[in-house]
Design a protein around this motif. Structure first.
Motif, PDB file in Angstrom:
ATOM      1  N   GLU A   1       0.841  -1.196   0.000  1.00 10.90           N
ATOM      2  CA  GLU A   1       0.000   0.000   0.000  1.00 10.90           C
ATOM      3  C   GLU A   1       0.878   1.248   0.000  1.00 10.90           C
ATOM      4  O   GLU A   1       1.786   1.366   0.815  1.00 10.90           O
ATOM      5  N   ASP A   2       0.618   2.142  -0.921  1.00  8.08           N
ATOM      6  CA  ASP A   2       1.343   3.403  -1.031  1.00  8.08           C
ATOM      7  C   ASP A   2       0.351   4.554  -0.951  1.00  8.08           C
ATOM      8  O   ASP A   2      -0.829   4.392  -1.241  1.00  8.08           O
ATOM      9  N   THR A   3       0.847   5.732  -0.600  1.00  7.33           N
ATOM     10  CA  THR A   3       0.031   6.936  -0.617  1.00  7.33           C
ATOM     11  C   THR A   3       0.443   7.765  -1.823  1.00  7.33           C
ATOM     12  O   THR A   3       1.632   8.040  -2.016  1.00  7.33           O
ATOM     13  N   THR A   4      -0.525   8.130  -2.623  1.00  6.73           N
ATOM     14  CA  THR A   4      -0.240   8.931  -3.819  1.00  6.73           C
ATOM     15  C   THR A   4      -0.020  10.393  -3.423  1.00  6.73           C
ATOM     16  O   THR A   4      -0.258  10.786  -2.277  1.00  6.73           O
ATOM     17  N   LYS A   5       0.398  11.208  -4.382  1.00  5.47           N
ATOM     18  CA  LYS A   5       0.631  12.632  -4.113  1.00  5.47           C
ATOM     19  C   LYS A   5      -0.636  13.343  -3.662  1.00  5.47           C
ATOM     20  O   LYS A   5      -0.593  14.294  -2.908  1.00  5.47           O
ATOM     21  N   SER A   6      -1.778  12.856  -4.141  1.00  2.00           N
ATOM     22  CA  SER A   6      -3.046  13.485  -3.759  1.00  2.00           C
ATOM     23  C   SER A   6      -3.507  13.050  -2.372  1.00  2.00           C
ATOM     24  O   SER A   6      -4.486  13.560  -1.868  1.00  2.00           O
ATOM     25  N   GLY A   7      -2.798  12.097  -1.769  1.00  2.09           N
ATOM     26  CA  GLY A   7      -3.146  11.647  -0.425  1.00  2.09           C
ATOM     27  C   GLY A   7      -3.980  10.380  -0.388  1.00  2.09           C
ATOM     28  O   GLY A   7      -4.273   9.858   0.680  1.00  2.09           O
ATOM     29  N   LYS A   8      -4.394   9.876  -1.554  1.00  3.60           N
ATOM     30  CA  LYS A   8      -5.193   8.654  -1.605  1.00  3.60           C
ATOM     31  C   LYS A   8      -4.289   7.433  -1.439  1.00  3.60           C
ATOM     32  O   LYS A   8      -3.134   7.447  -1.838  1.00  3.60           O
ATOM     33  N   LYS A   9      -4.856   6.402  -0.861  1.00  2.00           N
ATOM     34  CA  LYS A   9      -4.141   5.138  -0.711  1.00  2.00           C
ATOM     35  C   LYS A   9      -4.277   4.334  -1.996  1.00  2.00           C
ATOM     36  O   LYS A   9      -5.335   4.306  -2.607  1.00  2.00           O
ATOM     37  N   LYS A  10      -3.200   3.703  -2.393  1.00  2.00           N
ATOM     38  CA  LYS A  10      -3.197   2.894  -3.602  1.00  2.00           C
ATOM     39  C   LYS A  10      -2.590   1.542  -3.254  1.00  2.00           C
ATOM     40  O   LYS A  10      -1.534   1.458  -2.635  1.00  2.00           O
ATOM     41  N   ARG A  11      -3.283   0.474  -3.623  1.00  2.00           N
ATOM     42  CA  ARG A  11      -2.801  -0.878  -3.342  1.00  2.00           C
ATOM     43  C   ARG A  11      -2.437  -1.592  -4.635  1.00  2.00           C
ATOM     44  O   ARG A  11      -3.105  -1.438  -5.649  1.00  2.00           O
ATOM     45  N   ARG A  12      -1.385  -2.397  -4.530  1.00  2.00           N
ATOM     46  CA  ARG A  12      -1.003  -3.257  -5.647  1.00  2.00           C
ATOM     47  C   ARG A  12      -0.560  -4.587  -5.090  1.00  2.00           C
ATOM     48  O   ARG A  12      -0.189  -4.698  -3.904  1.00  2.00           O
ATOM     49  N   ALA A  13      -0.626  -5.588  -5.924  1.00  2.45           N
ATOM     50  CA  ALA A  13      -0.258  -6.932  -5.486  1.00  2.45           C
ATOM     51  C   ALA A  13       1.226  -6.988  -5.148  1.00  2.45           C
ATOM     52  O   ALA A  13       2.059  -6.406  -5.843  1.00  2.45           O
TER      53      ALA A  13
END
Length: 119
Positions: A26-38
């Motif tokens: 799980e990473d946080t994007t520049k906009s502050g949203k959480k982004k998940r990848r396998a």
């Protein structure tokens, strides 16, 4: 891989716990949203184990841990912790920094430690 010490209890108690690892990063994007990848690699499960043994068994275990297991470096076989009574043996290694030992009364010693399954 080495064998568990002969004559020492190897059945983890019901008060042991474990967590199922997640399969994502799980990473946080520049906009502050959480982004998940396998995740591209599999994590092993970590088991917080409790064993009760006699003081004699503890003496055997301590010698085995210090000499044969080289203070936690070597992996070993134990019955599957999250399996039933007839579970097959699985290769584990010590995952935590220390093994906690306490005398719960009389001739009984309680060991608490973490193990991870070798993948």
């Amino acid at each position: 891989m080495i064998a568990w010490p002969e004559g020492v209890n190897k059945y983890v108690l019901r008060e042991s716990t474990w967590e199922l690892p997640n399969g994502y990063i799980e990473d946080t994007t520049k906009s502050g949203k959480k982004k998940r990848r396998a995740a591209h690699s599999q994590k092993s499960e970590v088991y917080k184990c409790v064993l009760h043994m006699t003081r004699t068994e503890y003496g055997y275990f301590k010698d085995w841990y210090n000499i044969a297991c080289r203070r936690g470096v070597m992996s070993f076989l134990l019955p599957r912790i999250d399996g039933g009574e007839d579970a097959p043996d699985v290769e584990y290694q010590f995952a935590g920094e220390n093994i906690s030992v306490s005398n719960v009364g009389g001739d009984v010693v309680k060991l608490s430690f973490s193990l991870s399954e070798v993948l």
